[in-house]
Motif scaffolding. Structure first.
Motif, PDB file in Angstrom:
ATOM      1  N   LYS A 162      31.368  31.928  53.521  1.00 35.89           N
ATOM      2  CA  LYS A 162      32.758  31.762  53.101  1.00 35.89           C
ATOM      3  C   LYS A 162      32.949  30.351  52.576  1.00 35.89           C
ATOM      4  CE  LYS A 162      37.503  31.926  54.946  1.00 35.89           C
ATOM      5  NZ  LYS A 162      38.310  32.173  56.166  1.00 35.89           N
ATOM      6  N   ARG A 163      33.281  30.229  51.279  1.00 35.50           N
ATOM      7  CA  ARG A 163      33.566  28.928  50.695  1.00 35.50           C
ATOM      8  C   ARG A 163      34.940  28.452  51.135  1.00 35.50           C
ATOM      9  NH1 ARG A 163      32.029  28.055  45.591  1.00 35.50           N
ATOM     10  NH2 ARG A 163      32.760  25.953  46.067  1.00 35.50           N
ATOM     11  N   THR A 171      36.048  38.277  46.662  1.00 30.63           N
ATOM     12  CA  THR A 171      37.290  37.650  47.108  1.00 30.63           C
ATOM     13  C   THR A 171      37.609  37.938  48.576  1.00 30.63           C
ATOM     14  OG1 THR A 171      38.498  39.569  46.276  1.00 30.63           O
ATOM     15  CG2 THR A 171      38.277  37.680  44.794  1.00 30.63           C
ATOM     16  N   LEU A 231      37.225  39.658  38.964  1.00 28.70           N
ATOM     17  CA  LEU A 231      37.225  38.512  39.859  1.00 28.70           C
ATOM     18  C   LEU A 231      38.181  37.457  39.309  1.00 28.70           C
ATOM     19  CD1 LEU A 231      33.396  38.090  40.514  1.00 28.70           C
ATOM     20  CD2 LEU A 231      35.078  39.000  42.097  1.00 28.70           C
ATOM     21  N   SER A 291      37.179  33.218  48.629  1.00 24.23           N
ATOM     22  CA  SER A 291      35.970  32.836  47.895  1.00 24.23           C
ATOM     23  C   SER A 291      34.753  33.004  48.800  1.00 24.23           C
ATOM     24  CB  SER A 291      36.071  31.387  47.415  1.00 24.23           C
ATOM     25  OG  SER A 291      34.908  31.005  46.717  1.00 24.23           O
ATOM     26  N   TYR A 292      33.977  34.061  48.547  1.00 24.79           N
ATOM     27  CA  TYR A 292      32.827  34.408  49.371  1.00 24.79           C
ATOM     28  C   TYR A 292      31.591  34.566  48.491  1.00 24.79           C
ATOM     29  CZ  TYR A 292      36.344  35.403  52.928  1.00 24.79           C
ATOM     30  OH  TYR A 292      37.382  35.293  53.810  1.00 24.79           O
ATOM     31  N   PHE A 338      29.556  37.128  43.948  1.00 21.36           N
ATOM     32  CA  PHE A 338      30.803  36.566  44.431  1.00 21.36           C
ATOM     33  C   PHE A 338      31.832  37.651  44.713  1.00 21.36           C
ATOM     34  CE2 PHE A 338      28.800  33.474  41.618  1.00 21.36           C
ATOM     35  CZ  PHE A 338      28.729  32.371  42.448  1.00 21.36           C
ATOM     36  N   PRO A 350      36.457  32.102  37.174  1.00 23.20           N
ATOM     37  CA  PRO A 350      35.557  31.177  37.854  1.00 23.20           C
ATOM     38  C   PRO A 350      35.746  29.748  37.390  1.00 23.20           C
ATOM     39  CG  PRO A 350      34.382  33.055  36.906  1.00 23.20           C
ATOM     40  CD  PRO A 350      35.750  33.042  36.316  1.00 23.20           C
ATOM     41  N   ASP A 386      35.662  27.333  42.780  1.00 21.00           N
ATOM     42  CA  ASP A 386      35.580  28.592  43.504  1.00 21.00           C
ATOM     43  C   ASP A 386      34.264  29.326  43.281  1.00 21.00           C
ATOM     44  OD1 ASP A 386      38.011  28.420  44.717  1.00 21.00           O
ATOM     45  OD2 ASP A 386      39.089  29.369  43.069  1.00 21.00           O
ATOM     46  N   TYR A 387      33.687  29.206  42.091  1.00 20.63           N
ATOM     47  CA  TYR A 387      32.465  29.913  41.760  1.00 20.63           C
ATOM     48  C   TYR A 387      31.513  28.970  41.030  1.00 20.63           C
ATOM     49  CZ  TYR A 387      35.129  34.031  42.973  1.00 20.63           C
ATOM     50  OH  TYR A 387      35.877  34.940  43.645  1.00 20.63           O
TER      51      TYR A 387
END
Length: 358
Positions: free
Chosen positions: A253-254, A281, A17, A258-259, A279, A20, A346-347
């Motif tokens: 969905k951020r 992508t 990933l 980023s999900y 998390f 973060p 993002d995380y």
């Protein structure tokens, strides 16, 4: 100072990933949802703010339609095939409507087993309301079904054939839609633990190995009625650590790339039932970097919290939980409501759940 509730540390998976940004996600104002219904008795106030209606409302999912919020639940306690509740104040108080959103379960559902599991409703681009649900097919296992209505409360009309089936894998449960802004998707659990295996959560043949219970995803048309492309597995259980199953997916969905995938592990009737998140992508990417969101905690007595949904406002979540350990006959899976606050990164390192009590 607010009290923290159900706080858990991270558990990483070996998934590549992006690096973060370890900001926290905060979940606030967690409270057993207030219900208003004249002919139902409220239980005494416990550790949660607000009165509690003595009604089971398992696997709750949310729909915001204009100024009205709707909640849908799995069949239970003779409340109809799809019980529904309604809120006129953005989810603060709820009224059980005593209506059945699906009076007729349609032609393919087994007439001897009409239980509808985990219904999930969205409004498509044609202003039709579409429900995904799990129903038992006559002479076979559970499938994902689809039904449509002109109004959020129904009546929803079931299509002549099921939408997705997987008898070999154990059946399909917990179907839910996800809209990434461009593509629409359906996400579901393959119910492998129904075939048996090592898990404690099965009526099937027990054996020494855990059966796969993958969370899968497939693109659908914008109206939600036609499958497109091929399904992909985005997450599977962690063996003994999850009692060999994961279920109840919900995705958010951020931002592009980023999900967040929310899901539950362990058996639904176990005190170990919980809510976790991972998390990815892309919606159909492999999800990892797992964390625990909520689990049973004697300091804030809620047992087996699970099957979370997130509303389209990106803040409000619903999930069910029990008020007594061990799943006794006099306990029910009641709906809880909370607010989730995503950070700018993002995380996240973890999610902190806050009691509304001071």
């Amino acid at each position: 100072m607010k009290k923290s509730f159900l706080f858990a540390a991270a558990a990483s998976l070996a998934v590549a990933l992006p690096s973060p940004d370890f900001n926290s996600i905060e979940l606030v104002n967690v409270t057993q949802s207030e219900f208003e219904q004249e002919n139902l008795q409220s239980r005494a106030l416990g550790p949660w703010d607000g009165p509690v209606m003595d009604i089971s409302f398992p696997d709750p999912t949310l729909l915001i339609a204009g100024d009205v919020w709707w909640a849908y639940a799995t069949s239970s306690d003779n409340q109809g095939h799809v019980p529904i509740a309604k809120s006129n104040d953005e989810g603060a108080k709820w009224t059980w409507t005593e209506e059945d959103a699906m009076p007729d379960v349609g032609p393919w559902v087994d007439p001897n087993d009409k239980g509808i599991w985990a219904p999930s409703v969205f409004e498509n681009d044609d202003c039709k309301f579409v429900m995904y649900f799990s129903g038992k097919r006559k002479g076979a296992r559970r499938c994902a079904g689809v039904a449509t209505a002109d109004h959020p409360q129904g009546p929803f009309n079931v299509t002549d054939e099921p939408f997705i089936c997987d008898d070999e894998g154990g059946g399909i449960i917990d179907p839910v839609q996800f809209n990434d802004g461009k593509n629409r998707w359906i996400i579901w659990k393959v119910d492998g633990n129904s075939l048996g295996g090592k898990t404690t959560c099965t009526d099937g043949h027990r054996s020494g190995e855990y059966k796969p219970t993958p969370i899968r995803i497939q693109r659908v048309s914008r109206d939600g009625m036609t499958l497109e492309g091929d399904p992909k597995t985005i997450l599977n259980h962690n063996g003994e650590a999850d009692d060999g199953l994961i279920e109840g997916p919900a995705m958010w969905k951020r931002r592009p790339g980023s999900y967040v995938l929310f899901f539950s592990t362990h058996c639904y009737n176990s005190d170990n039932y919980d809510i976790q998140y991972a998390f990815g992508t892309a919606p159909d990417a492999e999800f990892g970097h797992r964390r625990t969101l909520a689990k049973s905690d004697s300091n804030q007595p809620i047992y087996g919290p699970g099957h979370m949904d997130i509303a389209s406002d990106g803040m409000t979540i619903s999930f069910h939980g029990r008020d007594k350990p061990g799943n006794p006959k006099d306990t029910k899976r009641r709906m809880y409501i909370g607010k989730i606050l995503f950070p700018d990164g993002d995380y996240s390192e973890g999610i902190e759940v806050i009691s509304p009590q001071g």
